[in-house]
Write a protein that holds these residues in place. Structure first.
Motif, PDB file in Angstrom:
ATOM      1  N   ALA A  65      25.180  -3.042 -24.423  1.00 22.08           N
ATOM      2  CA  ALA A  65      25.845  -1.925 -25.107  1.00 22.08           C
ATOM      3  C   ALA A  65      24.824  -0.883 -25.551  1.00 22.08           C
ATOM      4  CB  ALA A  65      26.630  -2.444 -26.310  1.00 22.08           C
ATOM      5  N   ALA A  66      23.663  -1.362 -26.007  1.00 21.33           N
ATOM      6  CA  ALA A  66      22.623  -0.430 -26.456  1.00 21.33           C
ATOM      7  C   ALA A  66      22.018   0.301 -25.263  1.00 21.33           C
ATOM      8  CB  ALA A  66      21.542  -1.181 -27.227  1.00 21.33           C
ATOM      9  N   ALA A  67      21.763  -0.435 -24.193  1.00 21.09           N
ATOM     10  CA  ALA A  67      21.166   0.179 -23.003  1.00 21.09           C
ATOM     11  C   ALA A  67      22.093   1.245 -22.430  1.00 21.09           C
ATOM     12  CB  ALA A  67      20.870  -0.895 -21.962  1.00 21.09           C
ATOM     13  N   ALA A  68      23.397   1.015 -22.542  1.00 19.58           N
ATOM     14  CA  ALA A  68      24.368   1.952 -21.965  1.00 19.58           C
ATOM     15  C   ALA A  68      24.361   3.307 -22.672  1.00 19.58           C
ATOM     16  CB  ALA A  68      25.771   1.348 -22.021  1.00 19.58           C
ATOM     17  N   THR A  69      23.864   3.336 -23.915  1.00 19.44           N
ATOM     18  CA  THR A  69      23.850   4.610 -24.649  1.00 19.44           C
ATOM     19  C   THR A  69      22.696   5.497 -24.208  1.00 19.44           C
ATOM     20  OG1 THR A  69      22.372   3.831 -26.404  1.00 19.44           O
ATOM     21  CG2 THR A  69      24.738   3.449 -26.713  1.00 19.44           C
ATOM     22  N   LEU A  70      21.730   4.929 -23.486  1.00 17.37           N
ATOM     23  CA  LEU A  70      20.516   5.692 -23.170  1.00 17.37           C
ATOM     24  C   LEU A  70      20.740   6.598 -21.969  1.00 17.37           C
ATOM     25  CD1 LEU A  70      17.972   2.762 -23.662  1.00 17.37           C
ATOM     26  CD2 LEU A  70      18.540   4.580 -25.278  1.00 17.37           C
ATOM     27  N   GLY A  71      20.154   7.755 -22.013  1.00 16.91           N
ATOM     28  CA  GLY A  71      20.217   8.669 -20.864  1.00 16.91           C
ATOM     29  C   GLY A  71      21.175   9.834 -21.058  1.00 16.91           C
ATOM     30  N   ALA A  72      21.933   9.811 -22.148  1.00 10.85           N
ATOM     31  CA  ALA A  72      22.935  10.873 -22.345  1.00 10.85           C
ATOM     32  C   ALA A  72      22.344  12.178 -22.871  1.00 10.85           C
ATOM     33  CB  ALA A  72      24.028  10.385 -23.295  1.00 10.85           C
ATOM     34  N   ILE A  73      21.166  12.094 -23.493  1.00 14.31           N
ATOM     35  CA  ILE A  73      20.629  13.287 -24.155  1.00 14.31           C
ATOM     36  C   ILE A  73      20.351  14.406 -23.151  1.00 14.31           C
ATOM     37  CG2 ILE A  73      18.209  12.521 -24.076  1.00 14.31           C
ATOM     38  CD1 ILE A  73      19.859  14.522 -26.944  1.00 14.31           C
ATOM     39  N   ARG A  74      19.999  14.018 -21.940  1.00 16.69           N
ATOM     40  CA  ARG A  74      19.689  15.031 -20.925  1.00 16.69           C
ATOM     41  C   ARG A  74      20.913  15.931 -20.678  1.00 16.69           C
ATOM     42  NH1 ARG A  74      19.820  14.757 -15.329  1.00 16.69           N
ATOM     43  NH2 ARG A  74      18.355  16.148 -14.280  1.00 16.69           N
ATOM     44  N   ASP A  75      22.054  15.295 -20.504  1.00 17.90           N
ATOM     45  CA  ASP A  75      23.280  16.074 -20.283  1.00 17.90           C
ATOM     46  C   ASP A  75      23.666  16.857 -21.533  1.00 17.90           C
ATOM     47  OD1 ASP A  75      23.404  15.161 -17.727  1.00 17.90           O
ATOM     48  OD2 ASP A  75      24.887  13.595 -18.129  1.00 17.90           O
ATOM     49  N   THR A  76      23.395  16.264 -22.689  1.00 20.49           N
ATOM     50  CA  THR A  76      23.702  16.965 -23.937  1.00 20.49           C
ATOM     51  C   THR A  76      22.900  18.266 -24.031  1.00 20.49           C
ATOM     52  OG1 THR A  76      24.185  14.888 -25.062  1.00 20.49           O
ATOM     53  CG2 THR A  76      23.629  16.787 -26.455  1.00 20.49           C
ATOM     54  N   LEU A  77      21.614  18.171 -23.732  1.00 24.68           N
ATOM     55  CA  LEU A  77      20.774  19.370 -23.801  1.00 24.68           C
ATOM     56  C   LEU A  77      21.232  20.407 -22.762  1.00 24.68           C
ATOM     57  CD1 LEU A  77      17.219  17.764 -24.279  1.00 24.68           C
ATOM     58  CD2 LEU A  77      18.733  18.704 -26.033  1.00 24.68           C
ATOM     59  N   ALA A  78      21.572  19.927 -21.576  1.00 26.51           N
ATOM     60  CA  ALA A  78      22.037  20.852 -20.531  1.00 26.51           C
ATOM     61  C   ALA A  78      23.323  21.546 -20.979  1.00 26.51           C
ATOM     62  CB  ALA A  78      22.266  20.091 -19.222  1.00 26.51           C
ATOM     63  N   ARG A  79      24.207  20.777 -21.609  1.00 25.01           N
ATOM     64  CA  ARG A  79      25.469  21.356 -22.080  1.00 25.01           C
ATOM     65  C   ARG A  79      25.215  22.418 -23.155  1.00 25.01           C
ATOM     66  NH1 ARG A  79      28.337  20.642 -26.320  1.00 25.01           N
ATOM     67  NH2 ARG A  79      27.257  18.783 -27.069  1.00 25.01           N
ATOM     68  N   LEU A  80      24.332  22.103 -24.113  1.00 27.76           N
ATOM     69  CA  LEU A  80      24.032  23.070 -25.171  1.00 27.76           C
ATOM     70  C   LEU A  80      23.471  24.360 -24.570  1.00 27.76           C
ATOM     71  CD1 LEU A  80      22.327  20.774 -27.851  1.00 27.76           C
ATOM     72  CD2 LEU A  80      24.633  21.710 -27.905  1.00 27.76           C
ATOM     73  N   TRP A  81      22.558  24.166 -23.627  1.00 29.38           N
ATOM     74  CA  TRP A  81      21.894  25.330 -23.031  1.00 29.38           C
ATOM     75  C   TRP A  81      22.909  26.249 -22.365  1.00 29.38           C
ATOM     76  CZ3 TRP A  81      17.082  26.734 -23.991  1.00 29.38           C
ATOM     77  CH2 TRP A  81      16.494  27.725 -23.195  1.00 29.38           C
ATOM     78  N   GLN A  82      23.900  25.633 -21.718  1.00 33.74           N
ATOM     79  CA  GLN A  82      24.889  26.433 -20.981  1.00 33.74           C
ATOM     80  C   GLN A  82      25.989  26.984 -21.879  1.00 33.74           C
ATOM     81  OE1 GLN A  82      26.311  23.924 -17.866  1.00 33.74           O
ATOM     82  NE2 GLN A  82      24.424  24.092 -16.669  1.00 33.74           N
ATOM     83  N   LYS A  83      26.395  26.200 -22.860  1.00 30.26           N
ATOM     84  CA  LYS A  83      27.629  26.554 -23.584  1.00 30.26           C
ATOM     85  C   LYS A  83      27.399  27.310 -24.886  1.00 30.26           C
ATOM     86  CE  LYS A  83      30.327  24.054 -20.803  1.00 30.26           C
ATOM     87  NZ  LYS A  83      31.089  24.724 -19.757  1.00 30.26           N
ATOM     88  N   VAL A  84      26.260  27.081 -25.531  1.00 33.71           N
ATOM     89  CA  VAL A  84      26.088  27.679 -26.859  1.00 33.71           C
ATOM     90  C   VAL A  84      25.426  29.039 -26.712  1.00 33.71           C
ATOM     91  CG1 VAL A  84      25.131  27.412 -29.167  1.00 33.71           C
ATOM     92  CG2 VAL A  84      25.898  25.396 -27.894  1.00 33.71           C
ATOM     93  N   ARG A  85      26.172  30.068 -27.069  1.00 33.99           N
ATOM     94  CA  ARG A  85      25.657  31.435 -26.959  1.00 33.99           C
ATOM     95  C   ARG A  85      24.955  31.784 -28.273  1.00 33.99           C
ATOM     96  NH1 ARG A  85      25.934  32.246 -21.879  1.00 33.99           N
ATOM     97  NH2 ARG A  85      27.918  31.743 -20.905  1.00 33.99           N
ATOM     98  N   VAL A  91      10.374  -3.334 -26.319  1.00 39.28           N
ATOM     99  CA  VAL A  91      11.468  -4.013 -25.602  1.00 39.28           C
ATOM    100  C   VAL A  91      11.852  -3.186 -24.392  1.00 39.28           C
ATOM    101  CG1 VAL A  91      13.840  -4.882 -25.748  1.00 39.28           C
ATOM    102  CG2 VAL A  91      12.356  -4.989 -27.768  1.00 39.28           C
ATOM    103  N   ARG A  92      11.756  -3.812 -23.223  1.00 36.01           N
ATOM    104  CA  ARG A  92      12.120  -3.085 -22.015  1.00 36.01           C
ATOM    105  C   ARG A  92      13.619  -2.815 -21.995  1.00 36.01           C
ATOM    106  NH1 ARG A  92      10.207  -6.695 -17.239  1.00 36.01           N
ATOM    107  NH2 ARG A  92      11.437  -8.133 -18.507  1.00 36.01           N
ATOM    108  N   ARG A  93      13.975  -1.772 -21.260  1.00 35.66           N
ATOM    109  CA  ARG A  93      15.382  -1.376 -21.224  1.00 35.66           C
ATOM    110  C   ARG A  93      16.277  -2.526 -20.752  1.00 35.66           C
ATOM    111  NH1 ARG A  93      17.221   4.514 -19.141  1.00 35.66           N
ATOM    112  NH2 ARG A  93      19.463   4.286 -19.304  1.00 35.66           N
ATOM    113  N   GLU A  94      15.804  -3.272 -19.748  1.00 31.60           N
ATOM    114  CA  GLU A  94      16.638  -4.345 -19.207  1.00 31.60           C
ATOM    115  C   GLU A  94      16.794  -5.512 -20.187  1.00 31.60           C
ATOM    116  OE1 GLU A  94      14.065  -2.820 -17.829  1.00 31.60           O
ATOM    117  OE2 GLU A  94      12.775  -4.145 -16.654  1.00 31.60           O
TER     118      GLU A  94
END
Ligand SMILES: [Zn+2]
Length: 307
Positions: free
Chosen positions: A58-78, A50-53
């Motif tokens: 509501a489901a499509a809107a959830t996609l793409g957040a993992i990138r920021d999540t990983l960036a946040r973990l990398w920066q914040k978790v010591r 199933v293509r994203r479009e």
């Protein structure tokens, strides 16, 4: 990916352009793999189906957040980076599992738990409908379930944790995000630890079986030996030990994974309370709590082993 679509004469292709084209390719590929991961975590169909479009908005809107999540973990978790590796690999399907996105043609390996990759040709024709190796090893498998059961034993919320909460690092009710970040990375790394141990025991047992079959059927033995050849990247030969008689390898792998999970958390607790972001963690917080300025790690829960 060439943005203009026009080809660039080789003489005019600067190193900078070539590098940027390659990086574009890498970034696009990684974004696609991240999307596959986010879909799998939420039980959404893969991109190829199933293509994203065509997904519900509501489901499509959830996609793409993992990138920021990983960036946040990398920066914040010591924390030592070795604890991050499994999540990072998992998010691009790069845990070395035959049959995954990076090794689509590799023959899938049956899991030692007996619930994945068994059943021969009849099942393989339905391979598309079968769970992916990632889905099996990091959620469906007994080893993954043993680790998740430890989290659920301390989970104050009314529902067991979901695959999306684990894979996408989304704190369930009752958990502070900063604690959940650590719990998820410990859980996934521990699951991988248990998987590798179970694979080592399964392969060693198979290799022993092949020795006895070798005299009777040389061709089968050769094929089997190739199959049982250890992946040297992954399992040092010393760890290819067959299970002791009377020990169930699956139970042993589960216990190893659970022990690894808690040892990572205890090690994190020993680092002390991070200076930033932990104000909301009090003495009653599940799994990792802060008491009088000290971080305490909960105790492992007794495992319920299947008879
Ligand atoms: Zn399994």
């Amino acid at each position: 990916m060439c943005v203009t679509g026009a080809s660039v004469p080789l003489a005019k292709l600067s190193v900078r352009m070539a590098t940027s084209m390659q990086l574009d390719d890498v970034a696009t590929r990684r974004a696609d793999l991240h999307e596959d991961y986010e879909r799998a975590a939420q039980g959404l169909p893969p991109r190829a189906v199933v293509r994203r479009e065509d997904l519900p908005a509501a489901a499509a809107a959830t996609l793409g957040a993992i990138r920021d999540t990983l960036a946040r973990l990398w920066q914040k978790v010591r924390w030592e980076r070795r604890h991050f590796e499994t999540l990072w690999r998992l998010a691009i399907d790069a845990v070395p599992l035959p049959g995954n996105s990076h090794m689509p043609l590799a023959r899938r390996e049956p899991c030692g738990c007996g619930q994945h990759g068994h059943g021969g040709a009849a099942v393989e024709t339905h391979a598309a409908a079968a769970p992916t190796p990632r889905q099996h090893h990091f959620w469906d498998c007994a080893v993954a379930k043993a680790v998740v059961a430890q989290i659920n034993a301390h989970n104050p919320g009314p529902a067991p944790i979901s695959q999306a909460q684990l894979w996408l690092v989304q704190a369930p009710p009752g958990f502070q995000q900063c604690v959940w970040d650590v719990v998820v990375m410990a859980a996934l790394a521990a699951t991988e630890h248990g998987r590798v141990r179970l694979r080592g025991m399964t392969r060693a047992a198979a290799a022993l079986g092949i020795q006895t079959a070798a005299a009777a059927a040389p061709e089968a033995a050769v094929a089997g030996a190739a199959e049982a050849e250890p992946d040297l990247d992954e399992i040092p030969p010393t760890q290819l030990t067959p299970p002791q008689p009377g020990v169930n390898p699956v139970e042993l792998a589960c216990a190893r994974a659970v022990a690894d999970f808690w040892s990572r958390l205890m090690q994190f607790a020993q680092l002390g309370v991070p200076q930033k972001g932990w104000d909301g963690v009090d003495a009653t917080h599940p799994i990792l709590a802060v008491v009088n300025g000290e971080m305490l790690c909960a105790m492992p829960q007794a495992m319920e082993l299947e008879a």
